[in-house]
Design an enzyme around this catalytic site. Structure first.
Site, PDB file in Angstrom:
ATOM      1  N   HIS A 141      40.203  40.214  44.643  1.00 56.23           N
ATOM      2  CA  HIS A 141      41.381  39.446  44.291  1.00 56.23           C
ATOM      3  C   HIS A 141      42.435  41.543  43.273  1.00 56.23           C
ATOM      4  O   HIS A 141      43.408  40.814  43.306  1.00 56.23           O
ATOM      5  CB  HIS A 141      41.361  38.576  42.554  1.00 56.23           C
ATOM      6  CG  HIS A 141      42.433  37.905  41.762  1.00 56.23           C
ATOM      7  ND1 HIS A 141      42.635  37.077  42.449  1.00 56.23           N
ATOM      8  CD2 HIS A 141      42.806  38.939  41.245  1.00 56.23           C
ATOM      9  CE1 HIS A 141      44.216  37.723  41.289  1.00 56.23           C
ATOM     10  NE2 HIS A 141      44.386  38.674  40.439  1.00 56.23           N
ATOM     11  N   GLU A 142      41.762  41.563  42.680  1.00 57.52           N
ATOM     12  CA  GLU A 142      42.758  42.515  42.112  1.00 57.52           C
ATOM     13  C   GLU A 142      43.048  43.611  42.814  1.00 57.52           C
ATOM     14  O   GLU A 142      44.374  44.030  43.478  1.00 57.52           O
ATOM     15  CB  GLU A 142      42.130  43.491  41.186  1.00 57.52           C
ATOM     16  CG  GLU A 142      41.741  43.132  39.535  1.00 57.52           C
ATOM     17  CD  GLU A 142      42.388  42.323  38.926  1.00 57.52           C
ATOM     18  OE1 GLU A 142      43.674  42.856  39.262  1.00 57.52           O
ATOM     19  OE2 GLU A 142      42.382  41.170  38.699  1.00 57.52           O
ATOM     20  N   GLU A 170      49.683  35.644  42.216  1.00 57.88           N
ATOM     21  CA  GLU A 170      48.941  34.892  41.553  1.00 57.88           C
ATOM     22  C   GLU A 170      47.633  35.304  42.549  1.00 57.88           C
ATOM     23  O   GLU A 170      46.060  35.624  42.718  1.00 57.88           O
ATOM     24  CB  GLU A 170      48.074  34.752  40.272  1.00 57.88           C
ATOM     25  CG  GLU A 170      48.353  36.011  39.133  1.00 57.88           C
ATOM     26  CD  GLU A 170      47.415  36.897  39.376  1.00 57.88           C
ATOM     27  OE1 GLU A 170      46.815  36.855  39.374  1.00 57.88           O
ATOM     28  OE2 GLU A 170      47.569  38.591  38.798  1.00 57.88           O
ATOM     29  N   HIS A 188      46.072  42.839  45.407  1.00 55.89           N
ATOM     30  CA  HIS A 188      47.688  42.623  44.228  1.00 55.89           C
ATOM     31  C   HIS A 188      47.721  44.117  44.758  1.00 55.89           C
ATOM     32  O   HIS A 188      49.349  43.965  45.325  1.00 55.89           O
ATOM     33  CB  HIS A 188      47.381  42.805  43.071  1.00 55.89           C
ATOM     34  CG  HIS A 188      47.865  41.766  42.082  1.00 55.89           C
ATOM     35  ND1 HIS A 188      48.400  40.592  42.157  1.00 55.89           N
ATOM     36  CD2 HIS A 188      45.744  40.876  41.361  1.00 55.89           C
ATOM     37  CE1 HIS A 188      48.152  39.033  41.418  1.00 55.89           C
ATOM     38  NE2 HIS A 188      46.502  40.039  40.684  1.00 55.89           N
TER      39      HIS A 188
END
Length: 274
Positions: free
Chosen positions: A140-141, A204, A144
């Site tokens: 997920h990070e 997100e 970004h």
């Protein structure tokens, strides 16, 4: 130059800038506005990252940091190989990947700065529980950074601030009058709630989706992802703000979407051989 002519020039200039700065996010193909140079943000992020490393207590000699680096390396390779095989530009080609583990049990978080600078706090390990869970959070990070979300946010911030100032000038200071009358930055608050927060929630959600893809490509079991958010929901019980006031989707909405995506991603993005 009269006001109408000046506005037309400004409008044309802004339109040209916007048109030239349009691109799309990798895989999702969501249209993006990016007017801030990525290289500038990467350089700033690297400087901040070094300061974080000096300030925080780092764990450097445990199985936990070794696992973080191993997961990261697998994702680096899988992401690069995926874009190569698909004959697409690799958004990570200029990344200088680095991983740290910060000894802070009170912080249940992880982040990835522009350019691949990643930090994991020991507090999040109580939520991830296992390797697949940790991979889901890191995916997920990393998503970004791969999707250039920081570049996009900075660009939107510039456009929003410039637009607000121009409106204030050509409305005779009406926006400033509202702020003075209310004793607070009312215009900024409305912009945050009505424009920036919904946009950040969209990012997100995109990072959730892309992160699951990167985890799956790297050989991790993404069925663990929904379990993480179920655990996070329990940790944050009664503490999470209403979704419209937050930059993140609610846990319930995340869980719903992750469940909808899981089988599709497992089938469409199986582990990639590097």
């Amino acid at each position: 130059m009269n006001r109408r002519k000046f506005l037309s020039y400004v409008g044309c200039g802004c339109c040209g800038l916007v048109l030239n700065a349009c691109s799309t996010a990798p895989i999702t193909e969501r249209r993006q506005l990016k007017i801030i140079p990525e290289s500038k943000l990467n350089a700033q992020a690297a400087e901040i990252y070094e300061k974080v490393k000096e300030k925080e207590k780092l764990i450097t000699d445990t199985k936990q940091i070794d696992e973080i680096k191993e997961i990261g390396k697998k994702m680096e390779n899988a992401i690069g190989e995926y874009f190569y095989k698909e004959k697409l530009n690799d958004p990570t080609v200029n990344f200088d990947w680095e991983y740290i583990l910060i000894d802070n049990k009170k912080v249940r978080n992880a982040w990835c700065m522009p350019g691949g600078k990643i930090a994991v706090y020991t507090g999040i390990l109580d939520v991830t529980k296992n390797t697949n869970g940790l991979a889901a959070v890191m995916g997920h990070e990393i998503a970004h950074a791969v999707a250039k979300h920081s570049v996009e946010r900075a660009s939107r911030g510039v456009i929003l601030n410039t637009s607000t100032q121009l409106i204030d000038i050509f409305s005779g200071g009406k926006l400033s009058q509202v702020n003075r009358a209310t004793g607070m930055n009312t215009v900024g608050l409305l912009s945050q709630l009505g424009i920036m927060n919904p946009f950040n929630r969209k990012q997100e959600s995109e990072a959730d989706y892309l992160g699951m893809i990167f985890s799956s490509l790297s050989g991790y079991d993404i069925r663990e992802t929904v379990k993480i958010w179920e655990r996070m929901k329990e940790f944050n019980k009664g503490k999470a703000p209403p979704e419209f006031m937050s930059t993140h989707p609610s846990a319930d909405n995340r869980i719903k979407k992750i469940n909808e995506w899981t089988n599709e991603i497992i089938l469409d993005y199986p582990p990639i051989k590097v």
